[in-house]
Design a protein around this motif. Sequence first.
Motif, PDB file in Angstrom:
ATOM      1  N   SER A 317       0.819  -1.215   0.000  1.00  0.00           N
ATOM      2  CA  SER A 317       0.000   0.000   0.000  1.00  0.00           C
ATOM      3  C   SER A 317       0.849   1.260   0.000  1.00  0.00           C
ATOM      4  O   SER A 317       0.354   2.349  -0.288  1.00  0.00           O
ATOM      5  CB  SER A 317      -0.910   0.016   1.237  1.00  0.00           C
ATOM      6  OG  SER A 317      -0.133   0.151   2.413  1.00  0.00           O
ATOM      7  N   GLY A 318       2.134   1.126   0.325  1.00  0.00           N
ATOM      8  CA  GLY A 318       3.008   2.292   0.417  1.00  0.00           C
ATOM      9  C   GLY A 318       3.112   2.844   1.824  1.00  0.00           C
ATOM     10  O   GLY A 318       3.892   3.773   2.073  1.00  0.00           O
ATOM     11  N   MET A 319       2.379   2.285   2.787  1.00  0.00           N
ATOM     12  CA  MET A 319       2.396   2.807   4.147  1.00  0.00           C
ATOM     13  C   MET A 319       3.766   2.592   4.790  1.00  0.00           C
ATOM     14  O   MET A 319       4.282   3.478   5.480  1.00  0.00           O
ATOM     15  CB  MET A 319       1.308   2.138   4.985  1.00  0.00           C
ATOM     16  CG  MET A 319       1.116   2.772   6.352  1.00  0.00           C
ATOM     17  SD  MET A 319      -0.279   2.024   7.246  1.00  0.00           S
ATOM     18  CE  MET A 319      -0.473   3.189   8.612  1.00  0.00           C
ATOM     19  N   GLU A 320       4.347   1.422   4.548  1.00  0.00           N
ATOM     20  CA  GLU A 320       5.653   1.125   5.142  1.00  0.00           C
ATOM     21  C   GLU A 320       6.695   2.119   4.661  1.00  0.00           C
ATOM     22  O   GLU A 320       7.473   2.664   5.441  1.00  0.00           O
ATOM     23  CB  GLU A 320       6.057  -0.309   4.777  1.00  0.00           C
ATOM     24  CG  GLU A 320       7.350  -0.767   5.431  1.00  0.00           C
ATOM     25  CD  GLU A 320       8.552  -0.607   4.525  1.00  0.00           C
ATOM     26  OE1 GLU A 320       9.676  -0.828   4.998  1.00  0.00           O
ATOM     27  OE2 GLU A 320       8.376  -0.231   3.353  1.00  0.00           O
ATOM     28  N   GLN A 321       6.706   2.412   3.353  1.00  0.00           N
ATOM     29  CA  GLN A 321       7.716   3.317   2.818  1.00  0.00           C
ATOM     30  C   GLN A 321       7.431   4.762   3.216  1.00  0.00           C
ATOM     31  O   GLN A 321       8.360   5.544   3.441  1.00  0.00           O
ATOM     32  CB  GLN A 321       7.773   3.200   1.299  1.00  0.00           C
ATOM     33  CG  GLN A 321       9.073   3.719   0.713  1.00  0.00           C
ATOM     34  CD  GLN A 321       9.325   3.204  -0.679  1.00  0.00           C
ATOM     35  OE1 GLN A 321       8.481   3.340  -1.548  1.00  0.00           O
ATOM     36  NE2 GLN A 321      10.483   2.605  -0.904  1.00  0.00           N
ATOM     37  N   ALA A 322       6.139   5.126   3.309  1.00  0.00           N
ATOM     38  CA  ALA A 322       5.797   6.482   3.746  1.00  0.00           C
ATOM     39  C   ALA A 322       6.321   6.741   5.151  1.00  0.00           C
ATOM     40  O   ALA A 322       6.823   7.834   5.457  1.00  0.00           O
ATOM     41  CB  ALA A 322       4.285   6.677   3.699  1.00  0.00           C
ATOM     42  N   LEU A 323       6.241   5.737   6.022  1.00  0.00           N
ATOM     43  CA  LEU A 323       6.769   5.890   7.374  1.00  0.00           C
ATOM     44  C   LEU A 323       8.295   5.854   7.378  1.00  0.00           C
ATOM     45  O   LEU A 323       8.937   6.586   8.142  1.00  0.00           O
ATOM     46  CB  LEU A 323       6.219   4.777   8.270  1.00  0.00           C
ATOM     47  CG  LEU A 323       4.752   4.917   8.680  1.00  0.00           C
ATOM     48  CD1 LEU A 323       4.258   3.633   9.318  1.00  0.00           C
ATOM     49  CD2 LEU A 323       4.564   6.088   9.628  1.00  0.00           C
ATOM     50  N   ALA A 324       8.877   5.004   6.523  1.00  0.00           N
ATOM     51  CA  ALA A 324      10.336   4.913   6.477  1.00  0.00           C
ATOM     52  C   ALA A 324      10.958   6.250   6.092  1.00  0.00           C
ATOM     53  O   ALA A 324      12.024   6.614   6.582  1.00  0.00           O
ATOM     54  CB  ALA A 324      10.755   3.833   5.483  1.00  0.00           C
ATOM     55  N   VAL A 325      10.283   6.983   5.215  1.00  0.00           N
ATOM     56  CA  VAL A 325      10.784   8.285   4.793  1.00  0.00           C
ATOM     57  C   VAL A 325      10.683   9.301   5.919  1.00  0.00           C
ATOM     58  O   VAL A 325      11.563  10.142   6.100  1.00  0.00           O
ATOM     59  CB  VAL A 325       9.991   8.772   3.557  1.00  0.00           C
ATOM     60  CG1 VAL A 325      10.286  10.228   3.250  1.00  0.00           C
ATOM     61  CG2 VAL A 325      10.330   7.903   2.347  1.00  0.00           C
ATOM     62  N   ARG A 326       9.617   9.227   6.707  1.00  0.00           N
ATOM     63  CA  ARG A 326       9.320  10.272   7.684  1.00  0.00           C
ATOM     64  C   ARG A 326       9.758   9.932   9.102  1.00  0.00           C
ATOM     65  O   ARG A 326      10.244  10.783   9.829  1.00  0.00           O
ATOM     66  CB  ARG A 326       7.808  10.565   7.664  1.00  0.00           C
ATOM     67  CG  ARG A 326       7.361  11.177   6.345  1.00  0.00           C
ATOM     68  CD  ARG A 326       5.854  10.987   6.120  1.00  0.00           C
ATOM     69  NE  ARG A 326       5.422  11.610   4.892  1.00  0.00           N
ATOM     70  CZ  ARG A 326       5.560  11.066   3.689  1.00  0.00           C
ATOM     71  NH1 ARG A 326       6.138   9.880   3.565  1.00  0.00           N
ATOM     72  NH2 ARG A 326       5.134  11.698   2.616  1.00  0.00           N
ATOM     73  N   ASP A 327       9.546   8.683   9.522  1.00  0.00           N
ATOM     74  CA  ASP A 327       9.872   8.295  10.898  1.00  0.00           C
ATOM     75  C   ASP A 327      10.256   6.817  10.920  1.00  0.00           C
ATOM     76  O   ASP A 327       9.402   5.951  11.143  1.00  0.00           O
ATOM     77  CB  ASP A 327       8.668   8.554  11.814  1.00  0.00           C
ATOM     78  CG  ASP A 327       9.014   8.372  13.287  1.00  0.00           C
ATOM     79  OD1 ASP A 327      10.021   7.714  13.580  1.00  0.00           O
ATOM     80  OD2 ASP A 327       8.274   8.899  14.138  1.00  0.00           O
ATOM     81  N   PRO A 328      11.530   6.491  10.676  1.00  0.00           N
ATOM     82  CA  PRO A 328      11.956   5.090  10.632  1.00  0.00           C
ATOM     83  C   PRO A 328      11.669   4.324  11.920  1.00  0.00           C
ATOM     84  O   PRO A 328      11.400   3.126  11.877  1.00  0.00           O
ATOM     85  CB  PRO A 328      13.465   5.194  10.376  1.00  0.00           C
ATOM     86  CG  PRO A 328      13.665   6.534   9.790  1.00  0.00           C
ATOM     87  CD  PRO A 328      12.634   7.425  10.405  1.00  0.00           C
ATOM     88  N   ALA A 329      11.731   5.013  13.054  1.00  0.00           N
ATOM     89  CA  ALA A 329      11.478   4.324  14.326  1.00  0.00           C
ATOM     90  C   ALA A 329      10.031   3.829  14.383  1.00  0.00           C
ATOM     91  O   ALA A 329       9.766   2.710  14.838  1.00  0.00           O
ATOM     92  CB  ALA A 329      11.762   5.263  15.494  1.00  0.00           C
ATOM     93  N   MET A 330       9.100   4.660  13.902  1.00  0.00           N
ATOM     94  CA  MET A 330       7.702   4.242  13.892  1.00  0.00           C
ATOM     95  C   MET A 330       7.497   3.094  12.909  1.00  0.00           C
ATOM     96  O   MET A 330       6.753   2.140  13.188  1.00  0.00           O
ATOM     97  CB  MET A 330       6.802   5.428  13.522  1.00  0.00           C
ATOM     98  CG  MET A 330       5.314   5.096  13.549  1.00  0.00           C
ATOM     99  SD  MET A 330       4.265   6.539  13.238  1.00  0.00           S
ATOM    100  CE  MET A 330       4.496   7.458  14.793  1.00  0.00           C
ATOM    101  N   LYS A 331       8.165   3.162  11.755  1.00  0.00           N
ATOM    102  CA  LYS A 331       8.069   2.075  10.783  1.00  0.00           C
ATOM    103  C   LYS A 331       8.562   0.765  11.401  1.00  0.00           C
ATOM    104  O   LYS A 331       7.922  -0.284  11.269  1.00  0.00           O
ATOM    105  CB  LYS A 331       8.901   2.420   9.553  1.00  0.00           C
ATOM    106  CG  LYS A 331       8.837   1.362   8.455  1.00  0.00           C
ATOM    107  CD  LYS A 331      10.113   1.267   7.656  1.00  0.00           C
ATOM    108  CE  LYS A 331      11.178   0.497   8.405  1.00  0.00           C
ATOM    109  NZ  LYS A 331      12.295   0.025   7.561  1.00  0.00           N
ATOM    110  N   THR A 332       9.708   0.843  12.092  1.00  0.00           N
ATOM    111  CA  THR A 332      10.270  -0.348  12.730  1.00  0.00           C
ATOM    112  C   THR A 332       9.328  -0.904  13.785  1.00  0.00           C
ATOM    113  O   THR A 332       9.169  -2.122  13.922  1.00  0.00           O
ATOM    114  CB  THR A 332      11.626  -0.008  13.372  1.00  0.00           C
ATOM    115  OG1 THR A 332      12.510   0.486  12.356  1.00  0.00           O
ATOM    116  CG2 THR A 332      12.244  -1.227  14.023  1.00  0.00           C
ATOM    117  N   THR A 333       8.686  -0.016  14.522  1.00  0.00           N
ATOM    118  CA  THR A 333       7.732  -0.448  15.556  1.00  0.00           C
ATOM    119  C   THR A 333       6.580  -1.223  14.942  1.00  0.00           C
ATOM    120  O   THR A 333       6.179  -2.281  15.448  1.00  0.00           O
ATOM    121  CB  THR A 333       7.193   0.769  16.323  1.00  0.00           C
ATOM    122  OG1 THR A 333       8.281   1.417  16.994  1.00  0.00           O
ATOM    123  CG2 THR A 333       6.154   0.349  17.355  1.00  0.00           C
TER     124      THR A 333
END
Length: 652
Positions: A317-333
């Motif tokens: 959906s692109g959600m993972e990459q959208a978070l990786a660009v903006r807040d990697p810690a949240m993506k990792t969580t």
Amino acid sequence: MFLRLPIIRLVAAILFAALVAPSGAQAQLDYRDLMTRVESVLREAGADYAAGDADSARNKVQSGYFELFENLEGPIRVNVSAARAFELEAEFAEIRKMIIEGVAVSQVAARIDTQIAGIWATLPALEQGVVLRAEPAAGESPAAGAPAAPAPVEPHWQSVVAKIGEMIAEAATVYEAGDSERAREMLLAAQFEGYKNSLLESAVRRFRSQKADAAFNAEFSRIIGLARDGKPARMIAASGTVLVDELNDVLPGLPLLDGMEAAKTADQQQAPIRDWGGVSDDVMAEIDAAIATYQGGDPGAAISHVQNSYFDVFEFSGMEQALAVRDPAMKTTLEAHFSRIVGLMRASATPGDLASGRAAMQADFDSAVTFLGGGTETPWALFVYALIIILREGFEAILIVTAIITYLVKTGNRDKLPVIYNSVMVALALSALTAVLLKLVFRASAASQEVLEGATMLLAAVVLFSMSYWLISKAEAAKWVDYIKGTVDRSLGSGSLKALWFASFLAVYREGAETVLFYQALVADAATMSGIWAIIAGFAAGSVGLIAVYAIMRSGALKLPIRPFFMATGLLLYLMAFVFAGKGMMELIEGKVITPTLIAWLPEIPALGIYPYLATLIPQLLLVLAALFALVVLRRRAGTKAEQEDTGMGKA
């Protein structure tokens, strides 16, 4: 002759009227008669096949479809469902295929029995349902009591549905050519980019019903399943046609959402607003389905369901990459929640434990939806994100490359620096090429990308640990002047230079490909050319910042005495190896190469590559043991050398 011509015309008119004029129960098709005839033809086909006449059996199955069932197909689609109509239609082809392939008579007979039962099961709905009527011709007034003309359709929604149809048709073509993985990704794109991210899903939910939206998503999933299960390409194409028809049915009167405009100039066209709340709902629905499967006694299928939801919903959906660009810690969580649910299932967790894990996951996804918001990014925000990406992704690489370059300078091997510069340039070029190949040419699955990154991290961990040991062993040398004058040139032979080249290459390559993908995602979020220029400016500013970091670090390292420098550099490389080992294994877990075993008491410290899984812990424990063993060896070597020096002095 004069008399006979009017008579012939009169008889023809009477016959035509008798055939086409509806009366009473004949106003609609005689469904029972049609079903009886279909059953008779299929029974005959089964008997012919049992008697060894496969050609006759095949022809009768074809006749049952084209001459009889096609008259039932439309009413079933309207009064039961389009999906059911298609399933029954496709079954004729499957029976025909079984006959051609010479499947056992009993299997063909059972399939025919199932098909006949399925057709008869639709009879109550047909007899109580609506009657299909012809629509009035253009310019013709509808009859009294006829339904009103349909509401107008927004051109924007028409183009969205047309695009979905094109994407599914193209996927069917690719699938027929033999590329099932690519076809499956294209079908996922039709669902997410076509239906969800276009906001058609949001409009259906708001102005039609949640039930209608769920039905459409279920149909997308069914079509994707056809590609996954190896069904014929025509089934995918036909299902796409049915789905497009169903989508078109809800378009009349469907308004645009607030803030949407049907047409904009190319420069004013906004980037699509992502329905992150919808993605979150889809993720949690998949998790709920997986938990239900687990509680039904099939943990293997449940684990696979969770892992598929990570790739097919969260990442695609692109959600993972959208978070990786903006807040990697949240993506990792968020990523960790998928692995934790899998770990709980693998550990035979109780329903209470799963419920707690699910609740924590929901809370973090809700936070992510709030964080991402619903609109496009401002140029200033894009500048900041672009700046942070290059600084964040480049910092680890700068640490390692700076340590290697400073080592060469401090040991009088400045002439070897071009080797390291070469490795950096090669890594940058291959990073860009890898990103392009993954995104555009190979279109590798998300799992493949995770595996590639995990393998690179693990290889880097091995190389960095070996370099760490080598540097620390030099720090233990007792006579630095003699070492620098006499042994550096020998120790920096072709093998050592290759190791240094490879270490700096991996440091840059590991970060490079991911950085390119991040920038691709950021550019996709840019609404106008001003946003693109903001990204370029952020990248340029970040690159200057990395150069400044490199200059400061190298200057500071050069001022260190050589022994502390070697010790500090060796420990830094060891720490990086430790982190890469944990993160590399975590990437393999997320890539479905390894099924994680949860260690509930272990804390999660992503900055150190520490995760609560046995698979990530084992290589890190091995590194700790290797470091302890190396220290023992170095201590013994130093003690032996000291004894030899004392003995030599005593003899002197």
